[in-house]
Write a protein that holds these residues in place. Sequence first.
Motif, PDB file in Angstrom:
ATOM      1  N   ASP A 136      42.706  44.523  43.454  1.00  0.00           N
ATOM      2  CA  ASP A 136      41.294  44.813  44.027  1.00  0.00           C
ATOM      3  C   ASP A 136      39.542  43.986  44.098  1.00  0.00           C
ATOM      4  N   LYS A 137      39.989  43.864  42.344  1.00  0.00           N
ATOM      5  CA  LYS A 137      38.828  42.950  42.212  1.00  0.00           C
ATOM      6  C   LYS A 137      38.286  41.515  42.215  1.00  0.00           C
ATOM      7  N   THR A 138      39.438  40.529  42.709  1.00  0.00           N
ATOM      8  CA  THR A 138      38.963  39.813  43.645  1.00  0.00           C
ATOM      9  C   THR A 138      38.722  39.397  44.570  1.00  0.00           C
ATOM     10  N   GLY A 157      40.797  27.580  38.232  1.00  0.00           N
ATOM     11  CA  GLY A 157      39.881  27.111  39.332  1.00  0.00           C
ATOM     12  C   GLY A 157      40.728  27.838  40.886  1.00  0.00           C
ATOM     13  N   SER A 158      41.763  28.332  40.157  1.00  0.00           N
ATOM     14  CA  SER A 158      42.832  28.805  41.708  1.00  0.00           C
ATOM     15  C   SER A 158      42.138  29.780  42.130  1.00  0.00           C
ATOM     16  N   MET A 159      41.870  30.802  40.878  1.00  0.00           N
ATOM     17  CA  MET A 159      41.473  32.398  41.589  1.00  0.00           C
ATOM     18  C   MET A 159      40.205  31.712  42.771  1.00  0.00           C
ATOM     19  N   LYS A 160      39.212  30.753  42.034  1.00  0.00           N
ATOM     20  CA  LYS A 160      37.715  31.000  42.829  1.00  0.00           C
ATOM     21  C   LYS A 160      38.428  30.201  44.187  1.00  0.00           C
ATOM     22  N   LYS A 161      39.114  29.594  44.676  1.00  0.00           N
ATOM     23  CA  LYS A 161      40.065  29.071  45.932  1.00  0.00           C
ATOM     24  C   LYS A 161      40.593  29.901  46.177  1.00  0.00           C
ATOM     25  N   LYS A 162      41.126  31.215  46.532  1.00  0.00           N
ATOM     26  CA  LYS A 162      41.542  32.203  46.295  1.00  0.00           C
ATOM     27  C   LYS A 162      40.879  32.936  46.847  1.00  0.00           C
ATOM     28  N   LYS A 163      39.221  32.945  47.196  1.00  0.00           N
ATOM     29  CA  LYS A 163      38.507  33.530  46.779  1.00  0.00           C
ATOM     30  C   LYS A 163      37.582  33.513  48.686  1.00  0.00           C
TER      31      LYS A 163
END
Length: 587
Positions: free
Chosen positions: A62-64, A134-140
């Motif tokens: 949820d946070k992401t 950097g994958s989290m940023k990419k997912k967002k």
Amino acid sequence: MKFSSLVSFFERLEETASQIEMTEILADLFEKASEEDIDIVCYFVLGNIAPGYSEADLGLGDKTVISALALGSGRDEEEVSRWVRDKGTLSALAADLEIPWKEGFRDYIAVEDGLRVEDVHDALMQIATASGSGSMKKKKIILGAMLAAADAKERYYITRLATGTMRLGAGDRTLLDGMSYSISGTKEHRPVLEHAYYTCSDIGHVAKVLKRSGISGVKKIRVSLNRPIRPMLTQRVGERAEIPEKITSARIAAEEKYDGERIEAHKDGDDIHLFSRRLTDITGQFPDVVEEVRSGIDATTAIIDGEVVAYDAGEGTYQPFQQLMHRRRKYHVKEYAEKVPARYVVFDLLYLNGNSKMSLSYPERRAQLKKILTPSDFLSVSGMKVCASAEEIHDAFSSNLKRGLEGVICKSCASDSVYEPGNRSWQWIKWKKEYETELTDTLDLVIIGAAAGKGKRSGRYGSVLCAAYNEEEDVFQTVCSVGTGFSDEELEALPGKLEDCKREKKPSRCQVRNQSEPDFWFSPEFVIEVLGSEITRSPAHTCNWDDDEKRGFALRFPRFIRWRPEKSPEQATSAEEIAQMYGQQGS
Ligand code: ATP
């Protein structure tokens, strides 16, 4: 297919509580979807992005998602979180929150508007496969891009897919019925479709083959490596003496019954994959079993079925199931493999060197299994005694109990004793030590509701409403409310554990009598093992509801035993099994 067209089917499915109507809507959807899209359509309807066994995991908490919404809309995360609280769910907020299109989004999504089903799927798969720094940023950013290209209703469902909260109310069996309806207007093809699905565990693949080559094509669907086969299941009887009546072969194999975790291993050269009872890939959890299969199975390709049990090699004794549960972990896997060593006891061979072995008889499969398996302390073929009478079965059972085993699994040795994927077959009958002492076997039931706690339990749940699974109708039917057997810690943790599956109204696949309506509803997700004193007929519960008598089956004095995380809701005890157990009581 336009994603907006699929969304209108999602809405229709959510609006109906009728199973037949749901089947008709799915049949209509099956006709409208193209052959290219039909697999994705099936995954989406079930709330997935790939077959259940695939490792595709969006990794979006949820946070992401809140952070992605904030990033995309240029707002503060605090502000977005507050809105989510006002709106009730993330998906409701996403429907209201427009995200402006940016040119950079084109790297991730082909269109600015007019999303197609495949665009949404491509973007979700990009999210699932993004890894490394950097994958989290990419997912967002990818999620933001998708939402920017979507309209309000599409944003609502994309967010539900992304957060794993789709739950449209259609189960996989209803989807198979829908496919059957679409070609003949009846459920007549369900057995063939079901067999193919249980053989390959990919409903999207079955749907694609049906579209392309019709039911004759579906009949040709074969086993393939790294697609789990649904495990064959065992029946139960009320009296030990019934075993030779039900298994009519002259010789019956009484196999040792181990209390561990069912695991199907796929060997493709040195590449090994392990699948759980829920058909999820759990290779990473058992590096020791992987190594044993790699070195101990002499075959280029093979699929074997067995039970992993905690094992003390020094003493040569099997350990209780609870020991093995320490191995269910994401971290410190190696450390626990050493602390709790496990033995893989193999009892079946389903595939060998490119050929399915499922249509061979049990003795033939076992003979071939013995040829390719080199036993070690941690890999073996299940112990077995061939019996010709109820007395001999009893001897095998007693000797197993003395050695700390759970009982016997009796198996037919007849020439037609084929392996039946997913079937609870009368060829295999379990007889456990509890059957000799308790009135009934335990039931594995799905939590679908809870009553608010009173007195000492106020602020927590007082009891949980539990249901069995009706395979024929693909619905969950209540059997009892369970309030005892939980420790204080478990009661304390219950609201948090169930929070994500809380629903405002009754989930569409749940059948509940008015008088048993709970204070809180949950979508069917969590399975618990419950022990009761007796199965009775009751107007308060819907299990195998008899409309003439206005009564279903209920479990008296139910008590919580343990969580069953290795079982999916559809693998809970079935309404049919409960009817059978009722018939076997006191017989
Ligand atoms: P079920 O698997 O029937 O839904 P369950 O998960 O509660 O029920 P049990 O009732 O204990 O399990 O018994 C069946 C299970 O026993 C099998 O699914 C399998 O995991 C396990 N098992 C242990 N030994 C054997 C064996 N020799 N042959 C087949 N299954 C075995």
